[in-house]
Design an enzyme around this catalytic site. Structure first.
Site, PDB file in Angstrom:
ATOM      1  CD  GLU A   1      50.054  -1.477  47.109  1.00 41.91           C
ATOM      2  OE1 GLU A   1      49.509  -1.285  46.012  1.00 41.91           O
ATOM      3  OE2 GLU A   1      51.282  -1.661  47.242  1.00 41.91           O
TER       4      GLU A   1
ATOM      5  CD  GLU B   1      53.532   2.433  47.344  1.00 44.14           C
ATOM      6  OE1 GLU B   1      53.304   1.260  47.650  1.00 44.14           O
ATOM      7  OE2 GLU B   1      52.942   3.404  47.876  1.00 44.14           O
TER       8      GLU B   1
END
Length: 204
Positions: A58, A78
């Site tokens: 990210e 995730e």
């Protein structure tokens, strides 16, 4: 480092942050860091060696250009632990590589290697590990040779224009282009071109 660009959050640390205000503050802080990187007025190059996973990927997505070592690997895992890529991955990844491929990576949490990352447009270049920093610095120097005002304006149009329709994006582009025509850098660029020399930009 040699092993990882960043593997995101430490699971033990995440366990210590229960789903309360501390957890929300943690996510907001990381998200604000990524947004700050994305909004820097100068281009940011991510030199990725090893793992770029979860929050690490990210962060890389918030950079303008990504160069990867051949042994780099990428993923947003995730969902495999019941989580969510909450610091920009679910927003920036589809914008960069398209919704279809982003869905595959986000829904499965699978890892991909550097070659696949380059094929889908996640990274711009793949190089041998020993040459990673040299190539990143070479690119940085090439960018730095250009007008900082022009670079800043182009980055702003790319970042903000992608969220607008074509007419609004063109209006933004025109509003940033016009002031450059009266800048010292533009005059210097034209003069240097006529004199067949390298321009000396001052950012004014």
């Amino acid at each position: 480092g040699d092993k990882s660009f960043s593997v995101g959050g430490d699971i033990r640390e995440l366990e210590s942050l229960s789903v309360d205000d501390r957890w929300e503050q943690h996510i907001k802080k990381l998200s604000s860091i990524n947004t700050a990187v994305e909004n820097l007025p100068v281009p940011v190059i991510a030199a990725i060696n090893g793992f770029a996973l979860g929050g690490g990927l990210e962060l890389a997505l918030a950079c303008d250009i990504r160069i990867a070592a051949e042994r780099a690997s990428f993923g947003v895992p995730e969902v495999t632990i019941g989580g969510f890529p909450g610091t920009g991955g679910a927003v920036r990844l589809p914008r960069l590589i398209g919704k279809g491929k982003a869905r595959e990576l986000l829904f499965t949490g699978k890892r991909i290697d550097a070659e696949e990352a380059a094929r889908i447009g996640l990274v711009e270049e793949v190089v041998p590990p020993a040459k990673l920093m040299d190539e990143a610095m070479k690119l940085a120097r090439r960018i730095a040779d250009n007008s900082p005002l022009g670079i800043r304006a182009v980055k702003q149009v790319i970042n903000q224009g992608s969220e607008k329709d074509t007419a609004a994006a063109m209006e933004l582009s025109d509003s940033l282009r016009r002031p450059l025509l009266s800048s010292k850098d533009y005059a210097e660029g034209l003069t240097a071109f006529k004199e067949k020399r390298k321009p000396r930009f001052v950012g004014e």
